[in-house]
Each structure stands twice: as structure tokens, then as C-alpha cells.
Write a protein that holds these residues in place. Structure first.
Motif, PDB file in Angstrom:
ATOM      1  N   GLY A  14       0.847  -1.325  -0.040  1.00 52.14           N
ATOM      2  CA  GLY A  14       0.122  -0.085   0.084  1.00 52.14           C
ATOM      3  C   GLY A  14       0.917   1.328   0.004  1.00 52.14           C
ATOM      4  N   SER A  15       2.224   1.222   0.141  1.00 52.41           N
ATOM      5  CA  SER A  15       3.033   2.313  -0.069  1.00 52.41           C
ATOM      6  C   SER A  15       3.323   2.826  -1.350  1.00 52.41           C
ATOM      7  CB  SER A  15       4.227   1.904   0.869  1.00 52.41           C
ATOM      8  OG  SER A  15       4.085   1.639   2.121  1.00 52.41           O
ATOM      9  N   LYS A  16       3.810   4.098  -1.388  1.00 52.50           N
ATOM     10  CA  LYS A  16       4.282   4.523  -2.729  1.00 52.50           C
ATOM     11  C   LYS A  16       5.395   3.680  -3.388  1.00 52.50           C
ATOM     12  CE  LYS A  16       2.650   9.327  -1.876  1.00 52.50           C
ATOM     13  NZ  LYS A  16       3.343  10.658  -1.874  1.00 52.50           N
ATOM     14  N   GLU A  17       5.422   3.610  -4.527  1.00 53.12           N
ATOM     15  CA  GLU A  17       6.428   2.693  -5.196  1.00 53.12           C
ATOM     16  C   GLU A  17       7.647   3.369  -5.065  1.00 53.12           C
ATOM     17  OE1 GLU A  17       7.645  -0.358  -7.333  1.00 53.12           O
ATOM     18  OE2 GLU A  17       5.467   0.356  -6.919  1.00 53.12           O
ATOM     19  N   LYS A  18       7.983   4.498  -4.920  1.00 55.70           N
ATOM     20  CA  LYS A  18       9.227   5.180  -4.548  1.00 55.70           C
ATOM     21  C   LYS A  18       9.578   4.757  -3.188  1.00 55.70           C
ATOM     22  CE  LYS A  18       9.801   9.604  -7.240  1.00 55.70           C
ATOM     23  NZ  LYS A  18       9.789  11.049  -6.790  1.00 55.70           N
ATOM     24  N   HIS A  19       8.934   4.475  -2.266  1.00 55.78           N
ATOM     25  CA  HIS A  19       8.992   4.042  -0.883  1.00 55.78           C
ATOM     26  C   HIS A  19       9.493   2.522  -0.947  1.00 55.78           C
ATOM     27  CE1 HIS A  19       6.425   7.468   1.052  1.00 55.78           C
ATOM     28  NE2 HIS A  19       7.732   8.041   0.449  1.00 55.78           N
ATOM     29  N   LYS A  20       8.759   1.949  -1.821  1.00 56.62           N
ATOM     30  CA  LYS A  20       8.990   0.429  -1.823  1.00 56.62           C
ATOM     31  C   LYS A  20      10.435   0.144  -2.208  1.00 56.62           C
ATOM     32  CE  LYS A  20       4.411  -1.001  -2.769  1.00 56.62           C
ATOM     33  NZ  LYS A  20       3.312  -1.919  -3.840  1.00 56.62           N
ATOM     34  N   ARG A  21      10.913   1.047  -3.268  1.00 51.67           N
ATOM     35  CA  ARG A  21      12.141   0.731  -3.899  1.00 51.67           C
ATOM     36  C   ARG A  21      13.280   1.241  -2.966  1.00 51.67           C
ATOM     37  NH1 ARG A  21      11.687   4.041  -8.964  1.00 51.67           N
ATOM     38  NH2 ARG A  21       9.523   4.258  -8.942  1.00 51.67           N
ATOM     39  N   THR A  22      12.784   2.477  -2.230  1.00 50.21           N
ATOM     40  CA  THR A  22      13.837   3.057  -1.185  1.00 50.21           C
ATOM     41  C   THR A  22      14.065   1.775  -0.034  1.00 50.21           C
ATOM     42  OG1 THR A  22      13.260   5.167  -1.784  1.00 50.21           O
ATOM     43  CG2 THR A  22      14.516   4.660   0.357  1.00 50.21           C
ATOM     44  N   VAL A  23      13.183   1.289   0.499  1.00 47.81           N
ATOM     45  CA  VAL A  23      13.290   0.164   1.467  1.00 47.81           C
ATOM     46  C   VAL A  23      13.894  -0.942   0.852  1.00 47.81           C
ATOM     47  CG1 VAL A  23      11.931  -1.401   2.716  1.00 47.81           C
ATOM     48  CG2 VAL A  23      11.039   0.703   2.854  1.00 47.81           C
ATOM     49  N   ARG A  24      13.791  -1.430  -0.398  1.00 47.31           N
ATOM     50  CA  ARG A  24      14.696  -2.559  -0.930  1.00 47.31           C
ATOM     51  C   ARG A  24      16.095  -2.047  -1.144  1.00 47.31           C
ATOM     52  NH1 ARG A  24      15.951  -6.885  -1.446  1.00 47.31           N
ATOM     53  NH2 ARG A  24      16.014  -8.134  -3.264  1.00 47.31           N
ATOM     54  N   ALA A  25      16.408  -0.797  -1.699  1.00 46.61           N
ATOM     55  CA  ALA A  25      17.505  -0.318  -1.930  1.00 46.61           C
ATOM     56  C   ALA A  25      18.539  -0.290  -0.516  1.00 46.61           C
ATOM     57  CB  ALA A  25      17.803   1.050  -2.260  1.00 46.61           C
ATOM     58  N   LEU A  26      17.633  -0.211   0.627  1.00 48.52           N
ATOM     59  CA  LEU A  26      18.492  -0.225   2.047  1.00 48.52           C
ATOM     60  C   LEU A  26      18.762  -1.612   2.476  1.00 48.52           C
ATOM     61  CD1 LEU A  26      16.165   2.151   4.014  1.00 48.52           C
ATOM     62  CD2 LEU A  26      18.761   2.546   3.518  1.00 48.52           C
ATOM     63  N   GLY A  27      18.274  -2.715   1.284  1.00 47.94           N
ATOM     64  CA  GLY A  27      18.620  -4.137   1.564  1.00 47.94           C
ATOM     65  C   GLY A  27      17.429  -4.855   2.689  1.00 47.94           C
ATOM     66  N   LEU A  28      16.534  -4.257   2.508  1.00 44.46           N
ATOM     67  CA  LEU A  28      15.208  -4.825   3.727  1.00 44.46           C
ATOM     68  C   LEU A  28      14.210  -5.599   2.773  1.00 44.46           C
ATOM     69  CD1 LEU A  28      14.703  -1.749   5.931  1.00 44.46           C
ATOM     70  CD2 LEU A  28      16.405  -3.759   6.330  1.00 44.46           C
ATOM     71  N   LYS A  29      14.089  -6.740   3.059  1.00 41.00           N
ATOM     72  CA  LYS A  29      13.133  -7.581   2.293  1.00 41.00           C
ATOM     73  C   LYS A  29      11.551  -7.821   2.994  1.00 41.00           C
ATOM     74  CE  LYS A  29      16.738  -9.924  -0.026  1.00 41.00           C
ATOM     75  NZ  LYS A  29      17.430 -11.190  -0.261  1.00 41.00           N
ATOM     76  N   ARG A  30      11.847  -7.997   4.332  1.00 37.52           N
ATOM     77  CA  ARG A  30      10.488  -8.276   5.086  1.00 37.52           C
ATOM     78  C   ARG A  30      10.503  -7.494   6.315  1.00 37.52           C
ATOM     79  NH1 ARG A  30      13.880 -12.425   4.499  1.00 37.52           N
ATOM     80  NH2 ARG A  30      12.675 -13.146   2.770  1.00 37.52           N
ATOM     81  N   ILE A  31       9.501  -7.589   7.169  1.00 38.08           N
ATOM     82  CA  ILE A  31       9.361  -7.059   8.280  1.00 38.08           C
ATOM     83  C   ILE A  31      10.201  -7.703   9.462  1.00 38.08           C
ATOM     84  CG2 ILE A  31       7.757  -6.751  10.131  1.00 38.08           C
ATOM     85  CD1 ILE A  31       5.333  -6.489   8.477  1.00 38.08           C
ATOM     86  N   ARG A  32      10.793  -7.016  10.144  1.00 37.37           N
ATOM     87  CA  ARG A  32      11.808  -7.229  11.083  1.00 37.37           C
ATOM     88  C   ARG A  32      13.314  -7.885  10.573  1.00 37.37           C
ATOM     89  NH1 ARG A  32       7.086  -9.392  13.169  1.00 37.37           N
ATOM     90  NH2 ARG A  32       7.677 -11.447  12.608  1.00 37.37           N
ATOM     91  N   ASP A  33      13.300  -7.452   9.377  1.00 36.30           N
ATOM     92  CA  ASP A  33      14.583  -7.830   8.655  1.00 36.30           C
ATOM     93  C   ASP A  33      15.393  -6.527   8.839  1.00 36.30           C
ATOM     94  OD1 ASP A  33      16.548  -9.082   6.969  1.00 36.30           O
ATOM     95  OD2 ASP A  33      15.627  -8.131   5.121  1.00 36.30           O
TER      96      ASP A  33
END
Length: 60
Positions: A14-33
Motif C-alpha cells: 500500500g506504500s508508494k512505489e518510490k518508498h518500496k524501492r527505497t526500502v529495497r535499496a536499503l537491503g530490507l526484504k520483510r518485516i523485522r529484517d
């Protein structure tokens, strides 16, 4: 430089696509990662952008 641990605390569904890509760029894949990054202005900017989805703590 010091290091920081970034942990994903909320889902990106439900987040914006830019936010999804930023979280992924930080190396995070799932909650509590978690990932450890150098404390640079670039990483801090990415964290600021998705601060509602992640938590940050200093690594000693």
C-alpha cells in the motif's frame, strides 16, 4: 565512521512505489529484517524518506 542498524518495522504493501524501492535499496526484504550501514548522508536521506516504515539504532 559509525554504523547504524536499519530495521523494517512495517509492511510496504500500500506504500508508494518510490518508498518500496527505497526500502529495497536499503537491503530490507520483510518485516523485522535488519541491515547494518555506514552512517552517511545518503543513507540518512533514504531513512528519512521511509522513516514511517523503518527504525534506526546505532551499532557499537
Amino acid at each position: 565512521m559509525s554504523q547504524i542498524r536499519v530495521t523494517q518495522t512495517k509492511s510496504v504493501i500500500g506504500s508508494k512505489e518510490k518508498h518500496k524501492r527505497t526500502v529495497r535499496a536499503l537491503g530490507l526484504k520483510r518485516i523485522r529484517d535488519s541491515r547494518v550501514h555506514e552512517d552517511t548522508p545518503q543513507i540518512r536521506g533514504m531513512i528519512r524518506k521511509v522513516s514511517h516504515l523503518v527504525s534506526v539504532e546505532e551499532v557499537k
